[in-house]
Design a protein around this motif. Structure first.
Motif, PDB file in Angstrom:
ATOM      1  N   GLN A  53       0.827  -1.186   0.000  1.00 42.57           N
ATOM      2  CA  GLN A  53       0.000   0.000   0.000  1.00 42.57           C
ATOM      3  C   GLN A  53       0.870   1.248   0.000  1.00 42.57           C
ATOM      4  OE1 GLN A  53      -3.391   0.117  -0.215  1.00 42.57           O
ATOM      5  NE2 GLN A  53      -3.143  -2.067  -0.611  1.00 42.57           N
ATOM      6  N   VAL A  54       0.557   2.190  -0.868  1.00 40.12           N
ATOM      7  CA  VAL A  54       1.229   3.478  -0.915  1.00 40.12           C
ATOM      8  C   VAL A  54       0.342   4.488  -0.227  1.00 40.12           C
ATOM      9  CG1 VAL A  54       2.130   5.257  -2.450  1.00 40.12           C
ATOM     10  CG2 VAL A  54       2.363   2.863  -3.062  1.00 40.12           C
ATOM     11  N   SER A  55       0.945   5.382   0.547  1.00 38.80           N
ATOM     12  CA  SER A  55       0.167   6.404   1.211  1.00 38.80           C
ATOM     13  C   SER A  55      -0.713   7.133   0.211  1.00 38.80           C
ATOM     14  CB  SER A  55       1.114   7.416   1.879  1.00 38.80           C
ATOM     15  OG  SER A  55       0.413   8.585   2.236  1.00 38.80           O
ATOM     16  N   ARG A  56      -1.935   7.446   0.615  1.00 39.47           N
ATOM     17  CA  ARG A  56      -2.837   8.156  -0.298  1.00 39.47           C
ATOM     18  C   ARG A  56      -2.263   9.522  -0.648  1.00 39.47           C
ATOM     19  NH1 ARG A  56      -5.703  12.231   1.747  1.00 39.47           N
ATOM     20  NH2 ARG A  56      -5.774  12.528   3.994  1.00 39.47           N
ATOM     21  N   ARG A  57      -1.343  10.015   0.169  1.00 47.61           N
ATOM     22  CA  ARG A  57      -0.723  11.310  -0.101  1.00 47.61           C
ATOM     23  C   ARG A  57       0.326  11.209  -1.191  1.00 47.61           C
ATOM     24  NH1 ARG A  57       1.864  12.549   5.452  1.00 47.61           N
ATOM     25  NH2 ARG A  57       2.517  10.429   5.005  1.00 47.61           N
ATOM     26  N   GLY A  58       0.733   9.991  -1.548  1.00 49.43           N
ATOM     27  CA  GLY A  58       1.779   9.820  -2.543  1.00 49.43           C
ATOM     28  C   GLY A  58       3.089   9.426  -1.893  1.00 49.43           C
ATOM     29  N   PHE A  59       4.087  10.296  -2.037  1.00 47.31           N
ATOM     30  CA  PHE A  59       5.426   9.971  -1.557  1.00 47.31           C
ATOM     31  C   PHE A  59       6.036  11.225  -0.937  1.00 47.31           C
ATOM     32  CE2 PHE A  59      10.057   9.266  -2.587  1.00 47.31           C
ATOM     33  CZ  PHE A  59      10.259   8.219  -1.694  1.00 47.31           C
ATOM     34  N   LEU A  60       5.751  11.440   0.336  1.00 52.64           N
ATOM     35  CA  LEU A  60       6.250  12.620   1.039  1.00 52.64           C
ATOM     36  C   LEU A  60       7.523  12.326   1.816  1.00 52.64           C
ATOM     37  CD1 LEU A  60       2.987  14.348   2.337  1.00 52.64           C
ATOM     38  CD2 LEU A  60       4.013  14.327   0.058  1.00 52.64           C
ATOM     39  N   GLY A 112      -4.777  19.174  -0.292  1.00 53.43           N
ATOM     40  CA  GLY A 112      -5.646  19.709  -1.332  1.00 53.43           C
ATOM     41  C   GLY A 112      -5.756  18.833  -2.558  1.00 53.43           C
ATOM     42  N   SER A 113      -4.862  17.876  -2.700  1.00 51.84           N
ATOM     43  CA  SER A 113      -4.797  17.075  -3.912  1.00 51.84           C
ATOM     44  C   SER A 113      -5.642  15.816  -3.820  1.00 51.84           C
ATOM     45  CB  SER A 113      -3.337  16.675  -4.188  1.00 51.84           C
ATOM     46  OG  SER A 113      -3.246  15.848  -5.326  1.00 51.84           O
ATOM     47  N   THR A 114      -6.192  15.421  -4.954  1.00 53.82           N
ATOM     48  CA  THR A 114      -6.878  14.134  -5.052  1.00 53.82           C
ATOM     49  C   THR A 114      -6.050  13.132  -5.845  1.00 53.82           C
ATOM     50  OG1 THR A 114      -8.079  14.910  -7.013  1.00 53.82           O
ATOM     51  CG2 THR A 114      -9.162  15.185  -4.867  1.00 53.82           C
ATOM     52  N   VAL A 115      -4.811  13.523  -6.211  1.00 55.77           N
ATOM     53  CA  VAL A 115      -3.880  12.626  -6.901  1.00 55.77           C
ATOM     54  C   VAL A 115      -2.598  12.561  -6.083  1.00 55.77           C
ATOM     55  CG1 VAL A 115      -4.859  13.160  -9.164  1.00 55.77           C
ATOM     56  CG2 VAL A 115      -2.894  14.476  -8.334  1.00 55.77           C
ATOM     57  N   PRO A 116      -1.738  11.575  -6.331  1.00 53.32           N
ATOM     58  CA  PRO A 116      -0.516  11.454  -5.525  1.00 53.32           C
ATOM     59  C   PRO A 116       0.388  12.684  -5.642  1.00 53.32           C
ATOM     60  CG  PRO A 116      -0.931   9.445  -6.778  1.00 53.32           C
ATOM     61  CD  PRO A 116      -1.887  10.462  -7.288  1.00 53.32           C
ATOM     62  N   VAL A 117       0.983  13.044  -4.510  1.00 58.04           N
ATOM     63  CA  VAL A 117       1.959  14.132  -4.446  1.00 58.04           C
ATOM     64  C   VAL A 117       3.313  13.528  -4.105  1.00 58.04           C
ATOM     65  CG1 VAL A 117       2.666  16.223  -3.200  1.00 58.04           C
ATOM     66  CG2 VAL A 117       0.259  15.865  -3.787  1.00 58.04           C
ATOM     67  N   ILE A 118       4.336  13.897  -4.851  1.00 59.65           N
ATOM     68  CA  ILE A 118       5.693  13.378  -4.659  1.00 59.65           C
ATOM     69  C   ILE A 118       6.595  14.498  -4.151  1.00 59.65           C
ATOM     70  CG2 ILE A 118       7.716  12.399  -5.820  1.00 59.65           C
ATOM     71  CD1 ILE A 118       5.794  11.049  -7.788  1.00 59.65           C
ATOM     72  N   ASN A 119       7.286  14.225  -3.064  1.00 59.92           N
ATOM     73  CA  ASN A 119       8.211  15.196  -2.473  1.00 59.92           C
ATOM     74  C   ASN A 119       9.530  15.184  -3.235  1.00 59.92           C
ATOM     75  OD1 ASN A 119       9.928  16.745  -0.923  1.00 59.92           O
ATOM     76  ND2 ASN A 119       9.554  15.641   0.998  1.00 59.92           N
ATOM     77  N   ILE A 126      15.307   6.173 -10.787  1.00 60.19           N
ATOM     78  CA  ILE A 126      14.558   6.201  -9.530  1.00 60.19           C
ATOM     79  C   ILE A 126      13.307   7.050  -9.674  1.00 60.19           C
ATOM     80  CG2 ILE A 126      14.608   7.201  -7.203  1.00 60.19           C
ATOM     81  CD1 ILE A 126      15.670   4.422  -7.193  1.00 60.19           C
ATOM     82  N   ALA A 127      13.415   8.178 -10.366  1.00 65.87           N
ATOM     83  CA  ALA A 127      12.225   9.006 -10.601  1.00 65.87           C
ATOM     84  C   ALA A 127      11.150   8.203 -11.324  1.00 65.87           C
ATOM     85  CB  ALA A 127      12.601  10.253 -11.408  1.00 65.87           C
ATOM     86  N   LYS A 128      11.564   7.440 -12.336  1.00 64.16           N
ATOM     87  CA  LYS A 128      10.601   6.619 -13.077  1.00 64.16           C
ATOM     88  C   LYS A 128       9.964   5.562 -12.175  1.00 64.16           C
ATOM     89  CE  LYS A 128      13.079   6.935 -17.498  1.00 64.16           C
ATOM     90  NZ  LYS A 128      13.876   6.158 -18.470  1.00 64.16           N
ATOM     91  N   ALA A 129      10.794   4.892 -11.385  1.00 62.61           N
ATOM     92  CA  ALA A 129      10.279   3.822 -10.521  1.00 62.61           C
ATOM     93  C   ALA A 129       9.297   4.374  -9.487  1.00 62.61           C
ATOM     94  CB  ALA A 129      11.437   3.106  -9.832  1.00 62.61           C
ATOM     95  N   ILE A 130       9.588   5.543  -8.935  1.00 60.69           N
ATOM     96  CA  ILE A 130       8.684   6.147  -7.951  1.00 60.69           C
ATOM     97  C   ILE A 130       7.401   6.611  -8.627  1.00 60.69           C
ATOM     98  CG2 ILE A 130       8.382   8.130  -6.402  1.00 60.69           C
ATOM     99  CD1 ILE A 130      11.363   7.821  -5.680  1.00 60.69           C
ATOM    100  N   LEU A 131       7.515   7.218  -9.793  1.00 58.24           N
ATOM    101  CA  LEU A 131       6.313   7.634 -10.524  1.00 58.24           C
ATOM    102  C   LEU A 131       5.393   6.442 -10.777  1.00 58.24           C
ATOM    103  CD1 LEU A 131       7.973  10.057 -13.083  1.00 58.24           C
ATOM    104  CD2 LEU A 131       6.141  10.701 -11.501  1.00 58.24           C
ATOM    105  N   GLU A 132       5.957   5.349 -11.259  1.00 63.89           N
ATOM    106  CA  GLU A 132       5.139   4.158 -11.514  1.00 63.89           C
ATOM    107  C   GLU A 132       4.512   3.623 -10.235  1.00 63.89           C
ATOM    108  OE1 GLU A 132       6.719   1.818 -15.456  1.00 63.89           O
ATOM    109  OE2 GLU A 132       7.289   1.068 -13.488  1.00 63.89           O
ATOM    110  N   ARG A 133       5.255   3.689  -9.142  1.00 62.56           N
ATOM    111  CA  ARG A 133       4.776   3.113  -7.894  1.00 62.56           C
ATOM    112  C   ARG A 133       3.570   3.866  -7.340  1.00 62.56           C
ATOM    113  NH1 ARG A 133       5.069  -1.592  -5.069  1.00 62.56           N
ATOM    114  NH2 ARG A 133       6.763  -1.894  -6.545  1.00 62.56           N
ATOM    115  N   VAL A 134       3.570   5.174  -7.476  1.00 62.78           N
ATOM    116  CA  VAL A 134       2.519   5.951  -6.802  1.00 62.78           C
ATOM    117  C   VAL A 134       1.360   6.334  -7.709  1.00 62.78           C
ATOM    118  CG1 VAL A 134       4.196   6.891  -5.177  1.00 62.78           C
ATOM    119  CG2 VAL A 134       3.575   8.236  -7.178  1.00 62.78           C
ATOM    120  N   ILE A 135       1.567   6.319  -9.033  1.00 63.16           N
ATOM    121  CA  ILE A 135       0.465   6.731  -9.925  1.00 63.16           C
ATOM    122  C   ILE A 135      -0.463   5.538 -10.204  1.00 63.16           C
ATOM    123  CG2 ILE A 135      -0.103   7.562 -12.244  1.00 63.16           C
ATOM    124  CD1 ILE A 135       2.406   9.242 -12.180  1.00 63.16           C
TER     125      ILE A 135
END
Length: 348
Positions: free
Chosen positions: A46-53, A159-166, A339-348
């Motif tokens: 499970q990924v946090s609903r907030r994305g990746f903070l 405020g977001s309804t989509v994942p946010v990445i820090n 790593i950016a690609k892997a994180i994007l795939e993981r949370v989107i």
């Protein structure tokens, strides 16, 4: 025999082009679900609903899969997993590696990145982060944010309804430390059983390393000048986690102590973005907190040196070390992309 008017021909051709583009997008999406060259993309945790903070927003058990995915991207750069998707890349702080790695990463996965900087957007006029995030959520499938305090990126997440990445805050830099861990794993073929040394400011990089030490059971020694140490609450939380994961976190003011027998030596600039007014004071306080050949000689024979860049040569690191055979700083920088690609795939 009648001839079509030029305008009608143009409309027909444009319509055909649009239909062809839609078909290409659909085929790309289907390929991304089944293409064995790019492996499975199913989420095992499970990924946090907030994305990746922070690093902890991806479960410990899921990180090996993230690193494996990044390694695959180093072999096969192009993919289709973001076909038809748009990612907002909000840069409230200056950036080179972060901006380019995410922008290129989204493109190479078949998506489109929209870069938004403070100047030239309503952010400069004080639009609340929650409102910006709410609007961007209606256009995009994810929001990447590089900003100041952790509370500001938390506002984007609220405020977001989509994942946010820090992509960096003053307190955490999870994408960079994920890259560093990937670089270490790729080089040593493991993360544990190594001694990690942090030399310098107890900044966002140091604090994400502390979080990593708690999660992965790392032996981490941080050498910071008096008054420039990491957040004690983060240290205590990571040490409590190590009761289950193992490892240790040691704080010292001695760079020599931290470097002794270390396998991984890391550092960062003495004055981070937003601290320019303190640069002269910090330069005096951090004298001696420099990775040079003498300090490197105290480390393990197979040690490596990391720097998240940009570097102030002659301050926190010498040129001969940064450009030397033990430095993986340039490999580390290149690894921001997979790593950016892997994180994007993981949370989107």
């Amino acid at each position: 025999m009648s001839r079509e008017r030029p305008a009608a021909v143009r409309r027909r051709r444009q319509g055909g082009a649009v239909r062809a583009a839609v078909r290409r997008r659909a085929r790309a999406a289907r390929r991304s679900r089944r293409d064995p060259a790019y492996g499975p993309r199913g989420r095992t945790g499970q990924v946090s609903r907030r994305g990746f903070l922070t690093l902890a927003d991806i479960a410990i058990a899921d990180w090996p899969a993230v690193f494996d995915r990044a390694a695959l991207f180093n072999q096969h750069r192009l993919g289709t997993s973001l076909a038809g998707k748009t990612v907002a890349v909000v840069m409230e702080k200056a950036s080179t590696r972060t901006r380019v790695s995410f922008e290129v990463g989204v493109y190479e996965l078949g998506g489109h990145a929209v870069v938004i900087q403070t100047e030239g957007s309503q952010i400069a006029r004080g639009e609340p982060a929650e409102d910006t995030a709410r609007v961007l959520s209606s256009y995009c499938q994810a929001i990447v944010v590089r900003t100041f305090g952790q509370e500001r990126i938390a506002a984007y997440a609220r405020g977001s309804t989509v994942p946010v990445i820090n992509a960096l805050t003053d307190q955490h830099h999870p994408c960079q430390v994920a890259t560093d861990l990937f670089t270490v794993r790729d080089h040593f073929k493991k993360l544990t059983g190594l001694r990690y040394a942090w030399i310098g400011d107890g900044n966002n990089m140091a604090q994400s390393w502390i979080e990593a030490a708690g999660m992965f059971g790392l032996e981490l020694v941080l050498a910071c000048p008096d008054g420039y140490g990491p957040d004690p609450q983060l240290v205590n939380a990571a040490r409590a986690q190590q009761a289950q994961t193992g490892g240790s976190i040691t704080l010292t003011t001695s760079p020599e102590e931290a470097a002794t027998r270390a396998h991984v030596l890391s550092t960062d600039v003495w004055a981070s973005m937003g601290q320019e007014a303190e640069a002269a004071k910090r330069k005096a306080s951090f004298k001696g907190y420099r990775i040079d050949q003498a300090l490197l000689d105290r480390s393990a024979k197979d040690s490596i040196v990391l720097h998240c860049l940009p570097a102030h040569r002659g301050e926190e690191i010498t040129s001969d070390v940064l450009d030397g055979p033990r430095s993986l700083a340039w490999v580390q920088a290149a690894n921001r992309l997979p790593i950016a690609k892997a994180i994007l795939e993981r949370v989107i």
